[in-house]
Design a protein around this motif. Sequence first.
Motif, PDB file in Angstrom:
ATOM      1  N   PRO A  86       0.800  -1.234   0.000  1.00 23.65           N
ATOM      2  CA  PRO A  86       0.000   0.000   0.000  1.00 23.65           C
ATOM      3  C   PRO A  86       0.833   1.285   0.000  1.00 23.65           C
ATOM      4  O   PRO A  86       0.399   2.313  -0.514  1.00 23.65           O
ATOM      5  CB  PRO A  86      -0.833  -0.122   1.288  1.00 23.65           C
ATOM      6  N   PHE A  87       2.020   1.241   0.598  1.00 22.08           N
ATOM      7  CA  PHE A  87       2.817   2.488   0.691  1.00 22.08           C
ATOM      8  C   PHE A  87       4.127   2.399  -0.103  1.00 22.08           C
ATOM      9  O   PHE A  87       5.043   3.192   0.108  1.00 22.08           O
ATOM     10  CB  PHE A  87       3.110   2.839   2.161  1.00 22.08           C
ATOM     11  N   LYS A  88       4.188   1.483  -1.062  1.00 23.67           N
ATOM     12  CA  LYS A  88       5.444   1.293  -1.795  1.00 23.67           C
ATOM     13  C   LYS A  88       5.836   2.509  -2.628  1.00 23.67           C
ATOM     14  O   LYS A  88       7.003   2.708  -2.944  1.00 23.67           O
ATOM     15  CB  LYS A  88       5.362   0.056  -2.690  1.00 23.67           C
ATOM     16  N   ASP A  89       4.861   3.339  -3.001  1.00 21.83           N
ATOM     17  CA  ASP A  89       5.166   4.528  -3.793  1.00 21.83           C
ATOM     18  C   ASP A  89       5.289   5.796  -2.946  1.00 21.83           C
ATOM     19  O   ASP A  89       5.483   6.890  -3.491  1.00 21.83           O
ATOM     20  CB  ASP A  89       4.074   4.744  -4.856  1.00 21.83           C
ATOM     21  N   CYS A  90       5.163   5.680  -1.649  1.00 18.23           N
ATOM     22  CA  CYS A  90       5.237   6.853  -0.760  1.00 18.23           C
ATOM     23  C   CYS A  90       6.668   7.365  -0.674  1.00 18.23           C
ATOM     24  O   CYS A  90       7.621   6.581  -0.550  1.00 18.23           O
ATOM     25  CB  CYS A  90       4.723   6.502   0.636  1.00 18.23           C
ATOM     26  N   GLU A  91       6.798   8.686  -0.711  1.00 21.78           N
ATOM     27  CA  GLU A  91       8.115   9.314  -0.689  1.00 21.78           C
ATOM     28  C   GLU A  91       8.629   9.569   0.721  1.00 21.78           C
ATOM     29  O   GLU A  91       9.818   9.752   0.934  1.00 21.78           O
ATOM     30  CB  GLU A  91       8.086  10.635  -1.467  1.00 21.78           C
ATOM     31  N   ASP A  92       7.717   9.654   1.687  1.00 22.67           N
ATOM     32  CA  ASP A  92       8.157   9.956   3.054  1.00 22.67           C
ATOM     33  C   ASP A  92       7.249   9.278   4.065  1.00 22.67           C
ATOM     34  O   ASP A  92       6.213   8.681   3.718  1.00 22.67           O
ATOM     35  CB  ASP A  92       8.206  11.471   3.301  1.00 22.67           C
ATOM     36  N   THR A  93       7.632   9.369   5.325  1.00 18.26           N
ATOM     37  CA  THR A  93       6.889   8.679   6.390  1.00 18.26           C
ATOM     38  C   THR A  93       5.514   9.285   6.611  1.00 18.26           C
ATOM     39  O   THR A  93       4.588   8.577   7.025  1.00 18.26           O
ATOM     40  CB  THR A  93       7.688   8.725   7.704  1.00 18.26           C
ATOM     41  N   LYS A  94       5.357  10.575   6.365  1.00 13.98           N
ATOM     42  CA  LYS A  94       4.039  11.198   6.536  1.00 13.98           C
ATOM     43  C   LYS A  94       3.029  10.587   5.576  1.00 13.98           C
ATOM     44  O   LYS A  94       1.890  10.274   5.962  1.00 13.98           O
ATOM     45  CB  LYS A  94       4.132  12.709   6.327  1.00 13.98           C
ATOM     46  N   ASP A  95       3.418  10.451   4.314  1.00 15.56           N
ATOM     47  CA  ASP A  95       2.519   9.849   3.328  1.00 15.56           C
ATOM     48  C   ASP A  95       2.225   8.396   3.687  1.00 15.56           C
ATOM     49  O   ASP A  95       1.079   7.927   3.558  1.00 15.56           O
ATOM     50  CB  ASP A  95       3.136   9.917   1.935  1.00 15.56           C
ATOM     51  N   ALA A  96       3.238   7.677   4.117  1.00 15.79           N
ATOM     52  CA  ALA A  96       3.040   6.274   4.489  1.00 15.79           C
ATOM     53  C   ALA A  96       2.067   6.162   5.658  1.00 15.79           C
ATOM     54  O   ALA A  96       1.204   5.263   5.691  1.00 15.79           O
ATOM     55  CB  ALA A  96       4.381   5.629   4.844  1.00 15.79           C
ATOM     56  N   PHE A  97       2.206   7.075   6.631  1.00 16.29           N
ATOM     57  CA  PHE A  97       1.308   7.073   7.788  1.00 16.29           C
ATOM     58  C   PHE A  97      -0.132   7.310   7.343  1.00 16.29           C
ATOM     59  O   PHE A  97      -1.071   6.638   7.809  1.00 16.29           O
ATOM     60  CB  PHE A  97       1.736   8.156   8.781  1.00 16.29           C
ATOM     61  N   THR A  98      -0.317   8.284   6.415  1.00 14.51           N
ATOM     62  CA  THR A  98      -1.666   8.586   5.920  1.00 14.51           C
ATOM     63  C   THR A  98      -2.268   7.386   5.207  1.00 14.51           C
ATOM     64  O   THR A  98      -3.437   7.024   5.422  1.00 14.51           O
ATOM     65  CB  THR A  98      -1.616   9.799   4.973  1.00 14.51           C
ATOM     66  N   VAL A  99      -1.466   6.756   4.350  1.00 11.84           N
ATOM     67  CA  VAL A  99      -1.951   5.591   3.598  1.00 11.84           C
ATOM     68  C   VAL A  99      -2.354   4.460   4.541  1.00 11.84           C
ATOM     69  O   VAL A  99      -3.430   3.851   4.402  1.00 11.84           O
ATOM     70  CB  VAL A  99      -0.881   5.114   2.596  1.00 11.84           C
ATOM     71  N   LEU A 100      -1.509   4.175   5.513  1.00 13.16           N
ATOM     72  CA  LEU A 100      -1.807   3.088   6.448  1.00 13.16           C
ATOM     73  C   LEU A 100      -3.029   3.403   7.301  1.00 13.16           C
ATOM     74  O   LEU A 100      -3.839   2.511   7.613  1.00 13.16           O
ATOM     75  CB  LEU A 100      -0.591   2.816   7.340  1.00 13.16           C
ATOM     76  N   THR A 101      -3.169   4.666   7.686  1.00 17.11           N
ATOM     77  CA  THR A 101      -4.313   5.063   8.504  1.00 17.11           C
ATOM     78  C   THR A 101      -5.625   4.849   7.752  1.00 17.11           C
ATOM     79  O   THR A 101      -6.655   4.488   8.348  1.00 17.11           O
ATOM     80  CB  THR A 101      -4.177   6.544   8.918  1.00 17.11           C
ATOM     81  N   GLU A 102      -5.608   5.074   6.435  1.00 20.77           N
ATOM     82  CA  GLU A 102      -6.834   4.992   5.638  1.00 20.77           C
ATOM     83  C   GLU A 102      -7.202   3.569   5.227  1.00 20.77           C
ATOM     84  O   GLU A 102      -8.280   3.356   4.642  1.00 20.77           O
ATOM     85  CB  GLU A 102      -6.675   5.867   4.391  1.00 20.77           C
ATOM     86  N   LEU A 103      -6.339   2.598   5.513  1.00 25.83           N
ATOM     87  CA  LEU A 103      -6.677   1.209   5.191  1.00 25.83           C
ATOM     88  C   LEU A 103      -7.836   0.726   6.055  1.00 25.83           C
ATOM     89  O   LEU A 103      -7.868   0.980   7.270  1.00 25.83           O
ATOM     90  CB  LEU A 103      -5.463   0.299   5.398  1.00 25.83           C
ATOM     91  N   GLU A 104      -8.787   0.030   5.474  1.00 24.28           N
ATOM     92  CA  GLU A 104      -9.920  -0.491   6.241  1.00 24.28           C
ATOM     93  C   GLU A 104      -9.473  -1.602   7.187  1.00 24.28           C
ATOM     94  O   GLU A 104      -9.972  -1.718   8.312  1.00 24.28           O
ATOM     95  CB  GLU A 104     -10.996  -1.006   5.288  1.00 24.28           C
TER      96      GLU A 104
END
Length: 653
Positions: free
Chosen positions: A149-167
């Motif tokens: 889900p976060f393989k294309d994220c450039e930084d930890t903030k984006d990764a955190f957002t992506v993980l938070t939005e996972l059902e």
Amino acid sequence: MKLAKAHATNYRNIVDSGEVEIGSSTCLVGKNEAGKTAFLKALEGLRSTNAEFKDYGKTENYPRRYLSDYEERHNGYEARVVRTEWKLEPTDKAFVEAILGSGSITRDTIVVSKTYETETSTWTVGVDHRKVLAHLSKKFSLTTDDKSPFKDCEDTKDAFTVLTELEERTDAQNELLAAIGKYRKNDADLKAIDLMSARMPKFLYFSHYDRMSGEIAINKLNKDKASGGVSSGDQVFLDFLEYAGTDLDELTNATKFEELNAKCEGAANKITDQIFEYWTQNDELQIKVLLTEGKPEDIAPFNSGAIARARVENNLHRVTVPFSERSAGFIWFFSFLVKFAQIKKSEGNVILLLDEPGLTLHGTAQKDLLRYFKEQIEPHHQLIFTTHSPFMVPATELDTVRTVEDVVTLDDRNRKISQGTKIRGDVLTTDPQTNFPIFGAMGFEVTQNLIIGENTLLVEGPSDILYLQAASAVLKKAGREHLNPHWAICPSGGIDKILPFVRLFYGNNLNVTVLTDFERGQKRKLDDLYKAELLENDRILLATDIAEKDEADIEDFFEPSIFVRLVNATYGLKGKHALTVEKLNSANDKTERLVKKAEAYFRLLPDTYPTFSHFDPSMHLLSNPKFLEAKNASVEKTLARFEDAFQRINKFI
């Protein structure tokens, strides 16, 4: 981490100091009101040990002549006061990478700056977020699907957002999310900053005005502390109490004075022992700090309650006197050691900013203070100090000296225009008064060598010393004849000063040789020197003997093309104002001496250029030996002349 560079702007009389390189010890030399204190205070505000410091105070400290244009000059942003560059040590990187992952820190330096109206600083660090995510993924054993889900994220903030939005999240993803959630604002950059901030030194500013009070009324000091009105002298006393292992509350509520007296006495003895390792003025002194009760007839507020008094006992005269009645220099030294000891105890790693340290000390005591800096401070703490005393300039380490000058230029209507404070590392200034302590320090150092040195080489001035050192270093590197290190080089002030110099130290059985400039009008002085028969004639080496001219200075050892390049580099002469051999020769055709020709040429330049100085090119050459390392005929002829001089001089060792 170590402070490597500092750049102050928009603060008091500093508009733009220029970038200043900082070493383990850095000495700022300049006249009164040049801006030395302003530079130290700008640095202190970045990260002060003074808990009361909040912000720089724009109204009080922004350059007043520009204050009305503040918004326009800075486009609505707050003006920057200081920008610093810090060198990360291997242990710093290892500490951060142990948490963020190997290779996550991409730079060996970080930048920290601060503006007006802010309590926090701005950091620039190099963090590879992908390596941080890879480290955390490995730590929590994420599978390829977990990372998808976060393989294309450039930084930890984006990764955190992506993980938070996972059902739905796996346990490994939840662990990763929780780990990033502990970062400030979920940002690996901010996590690195927080980790580095804990390791960054604070700045301790200490002025020559900061001296411990000689007596303290405990009840009054308690009230002052509660109201936030403790004087600097009383604060040093509080530091002393903390260093002694007690505090104001314990003194206020004390029922047994003996135990507290013992603590104060032990602390005073410890600091006294430190002082007398470096205090050579009088070793018969002893500091005593006593706790007593105020007497009704004493002056208020020392007429009631617990009173702490510092006294100095002179064992030679068998008398004790109040601390405040000892010399200001001794009081300052004791107060500084108290403050330094307590700050080390409470803060650990600090950078010392000392404003005119030892100003009231005798010259030899100032040399003792420099020795204390070298032996006790520099191995453990960076030190930046200001001075205008020749005795506080480290003459043997001029590369640590920076000149501070309030630069004034003239406009086309001959009006003075202030450029603000400039700080230079090449020891070049347009104002000879700024350089005076440096000249004085060099003169003192070489004179000391003259008195105690067995082999003394007399030259005309400080610039001759630097030229000889620079040429000798290049020749030594090439495996050629260079100046024997047993020579102590001393400036005599010219051929007319040599005879009294030699007579002054004739009884010391010194081995003296002379290398001096010569011009036609000095023939009688040279004859007088020969007639005195204090020195053998071949020990008196004239620059004309080496340069093969009728008149010559040590600068005439240089080929004109090399000398011209050196002058241009020293003063930044470019374009139509650049010096050439042709311009040099035509500037003054009445002499062969390169120095006199250069002086004549500089008189033709606009007023914006400084007056030519013998010292400036020699200092530049010492700092830039590449001028004598090139492989060409002009350099070889120049080095051959210096080598000839060294061969003639060294035969007397």
